[in-house]
Design an enzyme around this catalytic site. Sequence first.
Site, short mmCIF file in Angstrom:
data_model
loop_
_atom_site.label_atom_id
_atom_site.label_comp_id
_atom_site.label_asym_id
_atom_site.label_seq_id
_atom_site.Cartn_x
_atom_site.Cartn_y
_atom_site.Cartn_z
N HIS A 134 -55.17 -19.34 42.34
CA HIS A 134 -55.23 -17.88 42.48
C HIS A 134 -53.83 -17.40 42.85
O HIS A 134 -53.07 -18.12 43.48
CB HIS A 134 -56.23 -17.56 43.60
CG HIS A 134 -56.56 -16.12 43.79
ND1 HIS A 134 -55.75 -15.26 44.47
CD2 HIS A 134 -57.65 -15.40 43.42
CE1 HIS A 134 -56.31 -14.06 44.51
NE2 HIS A 134 -57.47 -14.11 43.87
N GLN A 214 -63.20 -20.33 47.63
CA GLN A 214 -64.41 -20.52 46.81
C GLN A 214 -65.24 -21.72 47.25
O GLN A 214 -66.34 -21.91 46.75
CB GLN A 214 -64.03 -20.68 45.33
CG GLN A 214 -63.38 -19.45 44.72
CD GLN A 214 -64.25 -18.19 44.82
OE1 GLN A 214 -65.46 -18.26 45.04
NE2 GLN A 214 -63.62 -17.05 44.69
N LYS A 237 -66.43 -13.37 51.11
CA LYS A 237 -67.01 -14.17 50.03
C LYS A 237 -68.16 -15.04 50.55
O LYS A 237 -68.76 -15.79 49.80
CB LYS A 237 -65.94 -15.05 49.39
CG LYS A 237 -64.87 -14.25 48.65
CD LYS A 237 -63.90 -15.18 47.98
CE LYS A 237 -62.63 -14.48 47.54
NZ LYS A 237 -62.81 -13.62 46.36
#
Length: 419
Positions: A134, A214, A237
């Site tokens: 990212h 993630q 998240k």
Amino acid sequence: MTLPQSFKASAIMPTVAEIRKDFPILEQQVHGHPLAYLDSTASSQKPIQVIEAMNRYYRTTHANVHRGVHYLSEAATTAYENARLNIARFINAPSPKQIIYTRNTTESLNLVAYSWGRANLGPGDEVLITEMEHHSNIVPWQLICEITGATLRYVPITSRGELDMEALDSLLTEKIRVFAFTAMSNVLGTINPVEELVARAHAVGAIAVVDGAQSVPHLPTDVQAMDMDFLAFSSHKMLGPTGMGILYGKRELLEAMPPFMGGGDMIREVKMEGSRWNELPYKFEAGTPAIAEAVGLSAAVDYLRGIGMDWIADHERRITAYAWERLSEVEGLRILGPGPERRGGLISFVLGDVHPHDVAAILDMDGIAVRAGHHCAQPIHDHYCIPATTRASFYIYNTEEEVDRLVMALYKAKAMFDL
Ligand code: PLP
């Protein structure tokens, strides 16, 4: 540990239907269809337990932390510090002093790059990252290499969308001072072998920085077993509020690093001639922090723990395998990245030559929320020579029925574009 309300009766095995009852936002209709939220990789939704914990905090407990002797200030400080302890336990950190509150993964990675990097990097040194990062694990390293004169190198990926381990062997020389990599790609879904990569970094004397944005929301995380030097992740998240991130670090590294930002709370003493720094973790927390957000993240951690990270990982494996199979049947649709057995709960794809934004807009008309674009990961899109993808992602509240709706809507898109 507090179990989410709705699981108290069934205690062990929640069903997705039970979980969904905790997420009021999922009850709405979008463009006349029930909302199918397939965009948790960008940001997850929040259960009532998190919303209520923050609401309760503001109704009963709020004051500034660490600064007052009055009742509310002490109560707010206790809530804020208990949250840190809870988060430390969630990732098995040895001490809450090693949990630094930041705004998000991006700030956590910048903190390491600037604070550790300025003190430890110079000309002749190398920083290793990967092609599947990212932007938040690319740009801070580009900036710090520019400042310090260190050289930035990238581990390429294979045609299967996995790290090229042979190339890694030749890149990982003793010049490498830091190896920073994502535990799970937000575009390919690839789950990287974190323990092995950390061990390889350590074998050449480098530190290992893991982007867990993630992985922490979706997979069990044990920082001591995994042995990384730093781990960065975001509250929003993992069912928590925005504006809150975490940096975990090994104590001796954090102790040796200079502060990232200066201001209130991060000092022990300020004189006109100079200042001395506060102890960990406060050395890295300048200014009034995000107190309600820490309380919210702690409630999110309770919620995830109540369901069980193993259950979550299993659920996502099942739904991703199902989505993979159904999407693979759609002619003209190309999925990026490895097979379902080696990926987390997301699938990025291109549909013929239809622009991913058009695909996402068509899905939206059916109440299906997906993301389209470069997902803040342009180098990996350059690798595949495409500017953008459409990405569907799954979390604890998603169902196979929603996957079916996604596939049906894609057939509709195909018909609209004569594919
Ligand atoms: N790293 C990965 C792998 C991500 O997927 C994201 C966000 O999508 C980030 C870092 C940045 O997270 P944040 O925007 O919360 O800082």
